[in-house]
Scaffold this motif. Sequence first.
Motif, PDB file in Angstrom:
ATOM      1  N   GLN A   1       0.187   0.817 -10.626  1.00  0.00           N
ATOM      2  CA  GLN A   1      -0.497   2.038 -11.019  1.00  0.00           C
ATOM      3  C   GLN A   1      -0.719   1.999 -12.526  1.00  0.00           C
ATOM      4  O   GLN A   1       0.083   1.430 -13.276  1.00  0.00           O
TER       5      GLN A   1
ATOM      6  N   GLU B   1       0.826  -1.205   0.000  1.00  0.00           N
ATOM      7  CA  GLU B   1       0.000   0.000   0.000  1.00  0.00           C
ATOM      8  C   GLU B   1       0.861   1.257   0.000  1.00  0.00           C
ATOM      9  O   GLU B   1       0.626   2.199  -0.772  1.00  0.00           O
TER      10      GLU B   1
ATOM     11  N   SER C   1       2.764   1.607  -3.395  1.00  0.00           N
ATOM     12  CA  SER C   1       1.873   1.973  -4.485  1.00  0.00           C
ATOM     13  C   SER C   1       1.510   3.454  -4.413  1.00  0.00           C
ATOM     14  O   SER C   1       1.463   4.149  -5.440  1.00  0.00           O
ATOM     15  N   GLN C   2       1.258   3.943  -3.207  1.00  0.00           N
ATOM     16  CA  GLN C   2       0.964   5.369  -3.039  1.00  0.00           C
ATOM     17  C   GLN C   2       2.170   6.226  -3.413  1.00  0.00           C
ATOM     18  O   GLN C   2       2.039   7.276  -4.063  1.00  0.00           O
ATOM     19  N   ARG C   3       3.351   5.789  -3.018  1.00  0.00           N
ATOM     20  CA  ARG C   3       4.576   6.515  -3.378  1.00  0.00           C
ATOM     21  C   ARG C   3       4.755   6.540  -4.890  1.00  0.00           C
ATOM     22  O   ARG C   3       5.121   7.576  -5.464  1.00  0.00           O
TER      23      ARG C   3
END
Length: 330
Positions: A274, A249, A252-254
């Motif tokens: 992504q 998580e 993926s956000q980074r």
Amino acid sequence: MLEHGGRLRNAARQYGIAEADWLDLSSGLAPWPFDVPVIPQRAWARLPETDDGLEQAACDYYGALDVLPVAGSQMAIQLLPRLRRAGKVGVLSPCYAEHAEAWRRSGYIVREVLASEVDFFIDSLDVLVVVNPNNPTGLSLAPERLLDWHARLAQRGGWLVVDEAFMDITPALSLAAHTHLVGLIVLRSFGKFFGLAGVRLGFVLAERRLLKLLAEQVGPWAVSGPTRVLGQACLLDSDAHARQRQRCEATSQRLALVLEHHGFKPQGGCGLFQWLVTEHAEGLHDFMAHRGILLRLFTSTGSLRFGLPADDGEFLRLEQAFEAYAKDVQ
């Protein structure tokens, strides 16, 4: 054969870059493989047996009443059409291309539909196939919506097939707990979340009668003894599950922030990748490949899927490539 990510050797030949020098972001796999346990010699020397605890470990991990292990969920995708007579199949698209291909090859009429079109077409379908979270868009559909579609199909003897290959990061959205319902079939991939795609392991979650019919198509000893030992050990390691979810998580956000920082805001994604739609998809794919960074290109949608970099060094390499791209297109 359809094209898939992970064809690193082919890219190495095409671009003249040694395999060891690539950053492979093309497959949507967690880049941190689980530890492989010691495999007892008997697992190599004897035929696999189905009372070794793997099925129970999978039931506990997924929260399902019954499961059937298969040699990767791809096996189930190809065999499920054998269990019905010809009919009309809807595939929520764009998605993993093997689904539509498998039903077409078996003689079914296949209609690829958007999520907004399902309610219009569903009463004319015998089977609806949904990838949730979707690959490559990352779209996640609410369980309530999927269960409503299942109810409409099941009252006419239809099926809802849900491919949850990327669901491990968000287990609360899974339909696993409902797979005792007739006409609901859930496919789970082992290799993506556990970072061990090479072992070829997956699970079909469904009511017992259907699993028995599918098992007859799969045949005996489909999953090797060493794979069963490895799979069980990974499925039972709940502490490692929590760590893997957290870092997937966060990473993926980074990755989404990195893409946006360089002018490529993703249109979708999930905990393992992504997704970027851009008119420059082919050019960007080629530019990155010339620098030893392999992405997954979808020419039909003009899009790219970015898997997760494993560490700061890989993020730095990706950012430097984006900086070089920006200078190149000025």
